[in-house]
Each structure stands twice: as structure tokens, then as C-alpha cells.
Motif scaffolding. Structure first.
Motif, PDB file in Angstrom:
ATOM      1  N   MET A 734       1.068  -1.185  -0.003  1.00 30.26           N
ATOM      2  CA  MET A 734       0.058  -0.399   0.075  1.00 30.26           C
ATOM      3  C   MET A 734       0.474   1.363  -0.078  1.00 30.26           C
ATOM      4  N   GLU A 735       0.230   2.569   0.039  1.00 24.35           N
ATOM      5  CA  GLU A 735       1.378   3.305   0.018  1.00 24.35           C
ATOM      6  C   GLU A 735       1.489   4.171   1.199  1.00 24.35           C
ATOM      7  N   SER A 736       2.163   4.815   1.709  1.00 27.65           N
ATOM      8  CA  SER A 736       2.661   4.843   3.003  1.00 27.65           C
ATOM      9  C   SER A 736       1.571   5.582   3.548  1.00 27.65           C
ATOM     10  N   THR A 737       1.494   7.181   2.439  1.00 25.08           N
ATOM     11  CA  THR A 737       0.783   7.729   3.508  1.00 25.08           C
ATOM     12  C   THR A 737      -1.120   7.312   3.596  1.00 25.08           C
ATOM     13  N   SER A 738      -0.783   5.984   2.666  1.00 26.88           N
ATOM     14  CA  SER A 738      -2.640   5.205   3.754  1.00 26.88           C
ATOM     15  C   SER A 738      -2.083   4.525   4.302  1.00 26.88           C
ATOM     16  N   ILE A 739      -0.797   3.783   4.237  1.00 25.77           N
ATOM     17  CA  ILE A 739      -1.034   3.385   5.517  1.00 25.77           C
ATOM     18  C   ILE A 739       0.141   3.838   6.955  1.00 25.77           C
ATOM     19  N   GLU A 740      -0.205   4.790   6.987  1.00 24.73           N
ATOM     20  CA  GLU A 740       0.319   6.202   7.758  1.00 24.73           C
ATOM     21  C   GLU A 740      -1.177   6.061   8.646  1.00 24.73           C
TER      22      GLU A 740
END
Ligand code: GLU
Length: 928
Positions: A734-740
């Protein structure tokens, strides 16, 4: 006749005439013939008006008068045209003007050529080579074609579609076709069909997603083509038209002014020029004088809008002036008379070629700019205005000439301001996708509609941008719920990308990643967020503390080496002490000549000494010889370092929580198959693995593709759900911003490893969007003002349960400092174990001693002896007890002074250790 064809000859002739003082002069009345089609009588008006002006001015032909001989012919009837030309020639004309139709003009041309009568034309002629008697004021096709190439180059069009009406049009576009290199994008060439319905053709262009169109058709058809293009949705902000007609200003473009479509053309006549305005105004009155109503629309007349003048009409005016000027110049060199000519005779006009050559060398200013011919007699040196349709009508944005090419006079700032102005009150359709926290449905008890239904980072972002630029917007969820990926076989896009390409939306605002493929198809703004691909996985399980965790600071190997070193050093000490004479002492210092010498380093004492120093204690045995001291010193140094290292590492091992995670990076994922992993279907993450050349990622992609059931998720929410429910059996790329965002709310999940790449989210818009620069500017402004950061904090850390996992981390970090029994329990176990072993040894010693006494005594049994001893041990108080009488058994020790053969203190039953704080002493042979 052959000599008269050269302009040089004409010069020589005139010079000669001046030198010889030949009589010069023109007839009082010079007839000129004009052939016009009744349908296009503006040419006739221009012709008459020009003649009238010349006769009135008297500057050019002071002693003569021009007389206009007008013949009206049908555009298709060349036989009639020939007859009328012959009729004019019979009357005696100095030149023939017109006609405009190609069919009739060629016949007129050949007659003029035979009779050597100058023929002046003002029409588009696709032929690149022309007859010698012909002077055509219309720009030469090759030069005009170069103007189109230059402007297309200046705009940087890579692909475009040419729509042409007739084959003649292709001559006008020849340079454009030639200039397009084979390595560039293909260009399409389509012909406007017969009839007046161009929609099928326009639809084909629309379906090909082409937005750059070069339209080459007659001026009369331009309106219809544009109108039908508008009807099928090809007149959007993203379409650009280059119209090859030089008469676009005569087309009613009112309906297209506000569409935002970029419509550009060239013009030869600048209606704003004072000279042109004056001529046109006089003209209008002249038309009335000739008994015709002006053909201008009432609104045009009212506003005094003078843009109606057609290029060919202005050229006719200029042609008459050019003829008069040449006549004037020729007049100064020779006497000219105009004679009637018969088409049936082989008669020619002797001054014809001279006049033509004069016309070709003359340079003058007309309504169509500077009139000048090249050495082949073509008008290839001219200046064109580049005009663009704006809200205020056609505006000049630059100029073109054959030497300097295109020169845009509108500055970048002006163009930008114009775009920003056009944004005011425009309503954009914004395509988006439900993806937390970029766009989410609002929680509300009421039924919401329109933009009110949504909230999120993307929603706030578009609101901020619209505030800066002043546009309105409506959200539209993408019907297929996809971001947009390219189908390599069909070459078609889906998701939000398709919405933009089909021009169903003007902007795509979501977590839409800027990728190479997407950038080729649509326009992106500057990125508003940076990120990379990472792995979402459940948090590692906490390992219960190990009972023997105090052993962890040193590895098993080190423990084994230490035990070996301990034994080795003890044995070495024992051996060296035996060898060293200084370790043998007199046990009774008062007896100066002792019978025996003692060595304190028995094997047991050596072991005791080394363990004492290893435990940082002492043993009251001290080496005396240099060799044994050396051993002791080195051992102490060794223990110092080992104990310090152990202590330093112990703190870390006892306080840090041990986490057990089976994967730490993408490589770990790739190496195994037990934990399944996947990504969002049709997203940029999946595309990253699909297109990667890196072997690990290629392996991961093969695994993902072949996994059954599918490991791909249709949304991020589904992916996150699978990770939670998978309990460690599924990881989501997944993309890091969404993971965050997810790990801020779901404390069971975490990001594993670093970022696999680096990219950004951008706002996408259809290709060639004029608003890209303005919206990019707004994004930058928001970034510099810190608004993007505020939005990120709001949607990541504050709203919708943000920050709920932060307490969790702080709790666990404070708990990590305290050591529970679980952490240090092992030490207690060891202590208790030691105590237990000591007790067992004590029992053994007790039994052993009792047995020995019982055997020696012979009178008592082992049991009674043990009972007596037990009673004694229980009864006695303090540290004394009555001694038992027993036989002195004497010393068994040898008297040799050294060597391994001698019995040592360990063999001497009288030498006992009293503990490490006690004294070594010798029990008296008879304790009583
Ligand atoms: N941001 C991605 C895209 O634009 C979607 C999410 C993903 O692929 O992880 O396609």
C-alpha cells in the motif's frame, strides 16, 4: 517577346528610354477588365472602388483615368468566360482582373498568356508553377504552408489530426505533412465528406481522443464544422483548432467565444489598421452608391465592426493599386497605348510583358501589408497576424513572416491572466473515488446530496484551490471505482483516467499517483503529497519474557567459552603453582625446619580462587609466585571486561521488548510463500510491480498474479480488512500515506520495512488543459502557506479517530522500563537451585561423616551415629559443640617438597577451608 519576360530587361528598357528622351505618356482612358461571379460581388465592389480611388487621388496616374470594364460570368461556365474575355480584349484593355473560380480562371489565363495581356488574380491557387502573364497577389502555397508548420512547432503539438475539404487543401498543408518526422506520434489526415453532416467524421476524431485539429476548409463551411463539433462535445477547453483559412474574422464566432476552445488562425488583413478601416468605411458608402445594400449584418454596422473584409476582396483592391503603380512606373520609360485585340488574330499587346515585369519588381504597401514578389514572381514574402478567439472576439496574439517565423506578442503573464479570468465562475466536474481520508461519505442522520455528501483531504484541497482561482465544482464518483490503468492490449484506460480522457470530468482529485504512463495520457499538476510503496502488516506478537533472559546478553558460545576458560585457567593455576617453588610454604612458621611444606593451590582451591574473582568477590588465597600472579592478573583482566560487557548488555536485554515479526522487508516477503501478499487492483502499486525490472519485484508480481484466490483488493479498505482478518497470513502493499492513516487508527497494524519507491499524488486533468499552470500555482501556494500540512494533520491525526494508537505506544514505552518478575525470575530460580544443591551436599556430607565415624568406632551403628549427630546439631546453641574423642590417625601426607607425586593440601584432612571470609587453618590433630 522572349526578352520582355525578364524584369531586368524592363529596367534596361526604361533606362534606355529615359536616356534617349523618348516620348512618354499614357492614353487618357485606360480600360481594365474585371471578370466577376455574380454570387461574389464584393470583388466587383472592391474593384470598382479601387478604380474610383485611383482616379480621384490622381497621384499615381495624373494624366490618365482608369475605366472599369466589368463582365459577370458564371463560375462554372468557362466557354462564356472565354467569350467575355475576348469581348473585353476587343474593346482594348490593359489588364484583366479575376475571375475567382478556378475553372474559369484557367481559360482566362491561357487567353491572356497568348495575347500578352497582364492577368491579375487574387485567389488561392494551389499550383506551384504559374504562367508568365499571371500576377497572383494571394500568398504562395509553399510560404503559407510554412506558416502553419511554424505555429504548430511553436505550440509543441506532437500529434494532431488534419481535416481537409479538397485535395487542393493538402497543397496548403504539404509542409506540415513533410515536417512531421517518422519518429513522432502519428498524425491523422481525414477528409470532410460530401454533404453538410460532418458529425460522423468528428465523432471518429473524438473517439481517437485527439484534441489538436488543423481544419482546412472553405470559409463558408467553418461555422458548420465548428457548430457540429460543438454539438458532439469537441469544443471543450481541451480542444485546439488551427484554421487555415485567412478569413476566419468573417465567420460568426459568437457561439464559440465562451467555450474555452483554443481557436487560432492567420489573417493577412489587419482590420485594426487605420488604412483598412478608412477603406472599408468608404466602401460601405460606396456599396450604397452602386445601388446595393451593404451585406453586413445590422449589429456589425451598428458597432462599426470592420472585421468583415475578406482577404480576396482586399487583395483585389491591392491588385488594382499594384497595376496602377506599375503603369505609373512604366509610363516614365515609354509611351504606352492600349489597342483592341482580337482573339481570332495572332495579335499581342507589346507592352504586356513590360507591365507584368514592372508589377513583379514593384514594392508597395496595401491593405494586405507589403506587396512584394520573389524572383519567381510569387508572393512569398508577406506578414501574417496570428489571431486567437477570446471572450472579446478574435485577438491578435502574434505575427508570422517568412524570415523570422512566429513571434507571439502576448506575454506569458497576459496569457496566464487570461486563463485565470476565464476560470471565474466556471464549474468543473471533479471526478474522485471513495478512499480514506481523501474522499469519504459524511456521517449524517440527514440525507445529503451534491458536494455536501463528501468530506476529506481531497474535498478540502479542491475547496482551497477554488477559493484561490474562483471556480465552482461538482463532485462525481468514478463509476467503476478505479483509479485508472492502461489496458496494454486495447490501449484503453479505465477509472478516473477514462473520465478525464472522455472529457466527462475536468479534474481528478484523489490519491491519484503521478506515473509515467498516466502523464503521457493526461496532464498533472505539481504533486501535493509525496509517498512511496510500503507493506501493511499486523504488528509483531510480543514475546513473553524468558525466565533465563539474564543469559541473553552473551551468546551460548560465549558462555561455553567462558566455562572452558574458567576450567582451563584453574587447572593451569594448579599446575603452575605445583611447579613454582615459591608456592610451597612452611605450614608452621615457628618450626624453622619443617618436616613438610604446603601448597595452597590445590585443585579445589584453584577452582575456588578463579570463581571468586569471576564473581567479583575474593577468596583469601593469593598467589605468591610471579607465574601464578601472571595467571591471576590476566584472569582478573578477562573477568573485568567480560563482566562489564555482560552488565552493559543486560540492561538492554531486560528492558527492550522482544518482538517477533516474520517479515521485515519486501525481500522477506518475496523469499517466502506462507504469508500471502497483494495490492490494490488496477492501481499504481500493482502497476509498479508489473512494470518493474528488479528481480525481487518481478518475483513478487508473478506470485501475486498466480495466487488463487486472488490476492488483489478492489479497494484499500478491503486490503486493510484482509490484513486484519488474516492474522499474519496476509500483507498488503500500500502507499505509505494511506498506511500512515490506517496505523494511526488500527493499533493492530503497522508498516513493515521502508519505502520501495518515491512518487507523488497530483491533480489530473484532460490533456492540453489550459488550467494546469493555474492549478499547479494554487497547489504551490497552498504548500508554501502551510495549508497542505494543516490539512494533512487534520485528516490524518485529528478527524475520524486519528491518534488513537498514540496512547498505546506511549503506554508500552513507559512499561518497558520496569522489570517484572518474568524478566528476572531466572535469577531466583538459579538461587533456589543453588540452595537446593547445597542442602543435598550438606546431607551427603552429614551421612558420609556419620558413616566414617561409625566405621571407625565399630561400637555404633550408622543410624545411631547419625541420630547422635542429628541430636547434637539440633541441640547445640552458638558455634561450639563438644568434641568427640577419636584416634589420631596421623598425617598421610608425604614429605616431599614439590612435584606432582607429593600429596597436597587437598590430601591433608587437616587443611580445611573456612569459607571465603574465614581463615585457612589447620585443625589440631586432636580437637579436644
Ligand atoms: N494511488 C494509487 C493510484 O493512483 C492507488 C493506490 C495503490 O495503487 O496503492 O493508482
Amino acid at each position: 517577346m522572349f526578352a520582355t519576360r525578364s524584369p531586368l530587361w524592363a529596367l534596361w528598357a526604361s533606362l534606355l528610354a529615359v536616356v534617349l528622351g523618348a516620348a512618354t505618356g499614357l492614353p487618357d482612358v485606360i480600360r481594365i477588365g474585371g471578370l466577376f461571379h455574380p454570387a461574389d460581388d464584393r470583388q466587383e465592389v472592391a474593384f470598382r472602388y479601387a478604380v474610383e480611388r485611383i482616379n480621384l487621388d490622381r497621384g499615381l496616374l495624373p494624366r490618365s483615368r482608369l475605366s472599369a470594364q466589368i463582365e459577370r460570368i458564371s463560375p462554372q461556365d468557362s466557354f462564356h468566360a472565354s467569350k467575355r474575355v475576348c469581348h473585353l480584349l476587343r474593346a482594348g484593355v490593359a489588364a484583366i482582373f479575376g475571375p475567382q473560380s478556378g475553372q474559369t480562371a484557367s481559360h482566362v489565363q491561357s487567353i491572356c498568356d497568348t495575347m500578352e495581356i497582364p492577368h491579375l488574380e487574387t485567389r488561392w491557387d494551389f499550383r506551384l508553377r504559374r504562367e508568365s502573364c499571371l500576377v497572383n497577389l494571394y500568398p504562395h502555397p509553399t510560404a503559407l504552408s510554412r506558416a502553419y508548420v511554424d505555429v504548430v512547432r511553436a505550440w509543441g503539438w506532437k500529434s494532431f489530426t488534419i481535416v481537409y475539404e479538397s485535395n487542393e487543401g493538402l497543397v496548403r498543408l504539404q509542409e506540415l505533412l513533410k515536417a512531421h518526422g517518422p519518429s513522432e506520434f502519428p498524425i491523422a489526415v481525414r477528409q470532410l465528406g460530401e454533404g453538410s453532416d460532418y458529425r460522423p467524421l468528428l465523432k471518429q476524431i473524438k473517439n481517437s481522443a485527439e484534441s489538436h485539429i488543423v481544419l482546412d476548409c472553405s470559409t463558408e463551411r467553418i461555422y458548420d464544422v465548428l457548430k457540429q463539433a460543438q454539438q458532439i462535445g469537441m469544443m471543450s477547453d481541451y480542444h485546439s483548432y488551427l484554421i487555415t483559412s485567412l478569413d476566419l474574422h468573417t465567420v460568426d464566432l459568437e457561439e464559440f467565444k465562451y467555450g474555452g476552445t483554443n481557436i487560432t488562425a492567420f489573417r493577412l488583413v489587419d482590420p485594426e489598421k487605420a488604412e483598412v478601416q478608412k477603406v472599408v468605411r468608404d466602401w460601405m458608402h460606396g456599396e450604397m452608391r452602386y445601388g446595393r445594400k451593404p451585406e453586413l449584418a445590422p449589429h456589425v454596422l451598428k458597432k462599426d465592426n470592420l472585421t468583415f473584409i475578406k482577404t480576396e476582396t482586399a487583395l483585389m483592391y491591392d491588385a488594382v493599386h499594384l497595376f496602377a503603380k506599375a503603369l505609373h512606373d512604366l509610363d516614365s520609360s515609354q509611351r504606352i497605348d492600349v489597342k483592341p485585340l482580337s482573339c481570332d488574330a495572332s495579335d499581342t499587346w507589346p507592352h504586356g510583358y513590360s507591365l507584368i515585369n514592372y508589377m513583379k519588381i514593384v514594392e508597395m504597401k496595401g491593405l494586405t501589408g507589403v506587396i512584394k514578389f520573389d524572383n519567381q514572381g510569387f508572393r512569398s514574402n508577406f506578414m501574417l497576424d496570428v489571431v486567437e478567439l477570446t471572450r472579446d472576439g478574435l485577438q491578435k496574439i502574434g505575427t508570422w513572416n517568412s524570415t523570422a517565423g512566429v513571434n507571439f506578442t502576448r506575454t506569458y503573464g497576459e496569457a496566464y491572466t487570461q486563463i485565470v479570468e476565464s476560470l471565474q465562475n466556471k464549474t468543473f466536474v471533479v471526478t474522485t473515488i471513495l478512499s480514506s481520508p481523501y474522499c469519504m461519505r459524511k456521517d449524517s442522520s440527514e440525507k445529503l446530496s451534491g458536494n455536501d455528501q463528501f468530506e476529506g483531504y481531497g474535498v478540502d484541497l479542491v475547496e482551497e484551490i477554488s477559493r484561490i482561482l474562483g471556480f465552482n465544482y461538482t463532485f462525481k464518483l468514478v463509476p467503476d471505482g478505479r483509479y485508472g490503468s492502461l489496458n496494454r492490449e486495447t490501449k484503453e484506460w479505465d477509472g478516473m483516467m477514462k473520465e478525464l480522457l472522455d472529457q466527462k470530468a475536468d479534474l481528478a482529485i484523489a490519491d491519484l499517483t503521478i506515473t509515467y504512463d498516466r502523464e503521457q495520457a493526461v496532464d498533472f499538476t505539481m504533486p501535493f503529497m509525496n509517498l512511496g510503496i510500503s507493506i501493511l502488516y499486523r504488528k509483531p506478537i510480543k514475546q513473553p519474557p524468558n525466565l533465563f533472559s539474564f543469559l541473553s546478553p552473551l551468546s551460548l558460545d560465549v558462555w561455553i567459552y567462558m566455562a572452558t576458560a574458567y576450567l582451563g585457567v584453574s587447572v593451569l593455576l594448579f599446575i603452575l603453582a605445583r611447579f613454582s617453588p615459591y608456592e610451597w610454604d612452611n605450614p608452621h612458621p615457628c618450626n624453622e625446619v619443617p618436616d613438610v611444606l604446603e601448597n595452597q593451590f590445590s585443585l579445589l582451591n584453584s577452582l575456588w580462587f578463579t570463581i571468586g574473582s569471576l564473581m567479583q568477590q575474593g577468596s583469601d588465597i593469593a598467589p605468591k609466585a610471579v607465574s601464578t600472579r601472571m595467571v591471576a592478573g590476566m584472569w582478573w583482566f578477562f573477568t573485568l571486561i567480560m563482566i562489564s560487557s555482560y552488565t552493559a548488555n543486560l540492561a538492554a536485554f531486560l528492558t527492550v521488548e522482544r518482538m517477533d515479526s516474520p517479515i521485515e522487508s519486501a525481500e522477506d516477503l518475496a523469499k517466502q510463500t506462507k504469508i500471502k501478499y497483494g495490492a490494490l487492483r488496477g492501481g499504481s502499486t500493482a502497476a509498479f510491480f508489473r512494470d518493474s525490472n528488479f528481480s525481487t519485484y518481478q518475483r513478487m508480481w508473478s506470485f501475486m498474479e498466480s495466487a488463487r484466490p486472488s490476492v488483489f483488493a478492489s479497494s484499500n479498505i478491503e486490503g486493510v480488512d484482509r490484513v486484519v482478518k488474516g492474522k499474519g497470513s496476509y500483507a498488503f502493499l500500500m502507499e505509505s500515506t494511506s498506511i500512515e492513516y490506517v496505523i494511526e487508527r488500527n493499533c493492530e497494524l503497522t508498516q513493515v520495512g521502508g519505502l520501495l519507491d518515491s512518487k507523488g499524488y497530483g491533480i489530473a486533468m484532460p490533456p492540453n488543459s489550459p488550467y494546469r499552470t493555474a492549478i499547479s500555482g494554487a497547489v504551490l501556494k497552498l504548500q508554501e502557506e502551510g495549508k497542505l500540512h494543516i490539512l494533512k494533520t487534520r485528516w490524518w491525526k485529528e478527524k475520524r479517530g486519528g491518534g488513537s494508537c498514540r496512547d498505546d505506544t506511549s503506554k508500552s514505552s513507559s512499561a518497558a522500563n520496569e522489570l517484572g518478575l518474568a524478566n528476572v525470575g531466572g535469577v531466583f530460580v538459579v538461587l533456589m537451585g543453588g540452595m537446593g544443591v547445597a542442602c543435598v551436599i550438606a546431607v551427603c556430607e552429614f551421612v558420609w561423616k556419620s558413616r566414617k565415624v561409625a566405621v571407625e568406632d565399630r561400637s555404633t551403628s550408622l543410624c545411631s551415629e547419625m541420630a547422635t549427630e542429628l541430636k547434637m546439631a539440633m541441640r547445640c546453641r552458638g558455634s561450639t559443640r563438644p568434641a568427640r574423642n577419636k584416634k589420631n590417625k596421623g598425617s598421610k601426607g608425604g614429605s616431599s617438597q614439590g612435584g606432582l607425586a607429593c600429596g597436597g593440601p587437598s590430601d591433608n584432612p587437616h587443611f580445611v577451608s573456612l569459607g571465603h571470609y574465614g581463615q585457612y587453618g589447620f585443625a589440631t590433630k586432636d580437637p579436644s
